[in-house]
Design an enzyme around this catalytic site. Structure first.
Site, PDB file in Angstrom:
ATOM      1  N   GLY A  50       0.957  -1.236   0.048  1.00 29.17           N
ATOM      2  CA  GLY A  50       0.084  -0.069   0.005  1.00 29.17           C
ATOM      3  C   GLY A  50       0.834   1.137   0.190  1.00 29.17           C
ATOM      4  CG  HIS A  51       4.423   1.310   0.624  1.00 20.36           C
ATOM      5  ND1 HIS A  51       5.614   1.073  -0.151  1.00 20.36           N
ATOM      6  CD2 HIS A  51       4.140   0.453   1.746  1.00 20.36           C
ATOM      7  CE1 HIS A  51       5.897  -0.269   0.448  1.00 20.36           C
ATOM      8  NE2 HIS A  51       5.115  -0.491   1.488  1.00 20.36           N
ATOM      9  CB  ALA A  52       4.729   3.835  -4.987  1.00 19.01           C
ATOM     10  NE  ARG A  98       5.625  -1.087  -3.419  1.00 22.15           N
ATOM     11  CZ  ARG A  98       7.008  -1.249  -3.818  1.00 22.15           C
ATOM     12  NH1 ARG A  98       7.713  -1.941  -2.819  1.00 22.15           N
ATOM     13  NH2 ARG A  98       7.830  -0.474  -4.527  1.00 22.15           N
ATOM     14  CB  ILE A 122       4.116   7.557  -2.750  1.00 15.51           C
ATOM     15  CG1 ILE A 122       5.313   8.639  -3.010  1.00 15.51           C
ATOM     16  CG2 ILE A 122       2.888   8.440  -2.949  1.00 15.51           C
ATOM     17  CD1 ILE A 122       5.303   8.872  -4.549  1.00 15.51           C
TER      18      ILE A 122
END
Ligand code: TYD
Length: 132
Positions: A50-52, A98, A122
């Site tokens: 749940g982030h990049a 992802r 992010i």
């Protein structure tokens, strides 16, 4: 354009009688290794990620168990990978959103191009989609 995620096959030494050694080193990875960490005992109902990342590049390896990874680039390209072979790694370039789920016995090795930095994350999907 940002590079696409892809599977890397690591050299494998050994055989089914003796067992195997798989090798990751700077000359078969897409970046210079800065850090290695691993994730384990994630309950099966939990979705992680749940982030990049703005700069971080990673190679993920399921050294045990099965890992299901859903990826999205901010041009909308999506892909899904199932890692279950200890000699395979998934290269995740910078700026890829992802989400990841693990089998109960999964141990995920993460080979990373930079040190841990919360500013590199992010964590808001809308911000990710708007970031060039
Ligand atoms: P995060 O990278 O968000 O985990 P995942 O993608 O596996 O769901 O990290 C989870 C938490 O751990 C978050 O609060 C940041 C922290 N963390 C560290 O303190 N050091 C580290 O090296 C890493 C990777 C995470």
């Amino acid at each position: 354009m940002n590079e696409a995620p892809r599977i890397i096959e690591f050299p494998e030494i050994g055989n089914s009688i003796l067992g195997y050694i798989a090798v990751a080193e700077n000359n078969n990875l897409p970046f210079e290794v800065k850090r290695i960490y691993w994730t384990y005992f994630t309950p099966e109902h939990v979705e992680r990620g749940g982030h990049a990342h703005r700069k971080l590049e990673q190679v993920l390896v399921a050294v045990a168990g099965t890992i299901r990874i859903k990826l999205e680039m901010n041009d909308g390209q999506r892909s899904e990978f199932i890692l279950s072979k200890p000699d395979h790694g998934l290269y995740i370039p910078r700026m890829v959103w992802r989400t990841i789920k693990y089998s109960h016995n999964a141990v995920q090795l993460c080979i990373a191009s930079t040190e841990y930095a919360e500013q590199d994350y992010i964590r808001d999907y809308e911000t990710f989609m708007k970031t060039a």
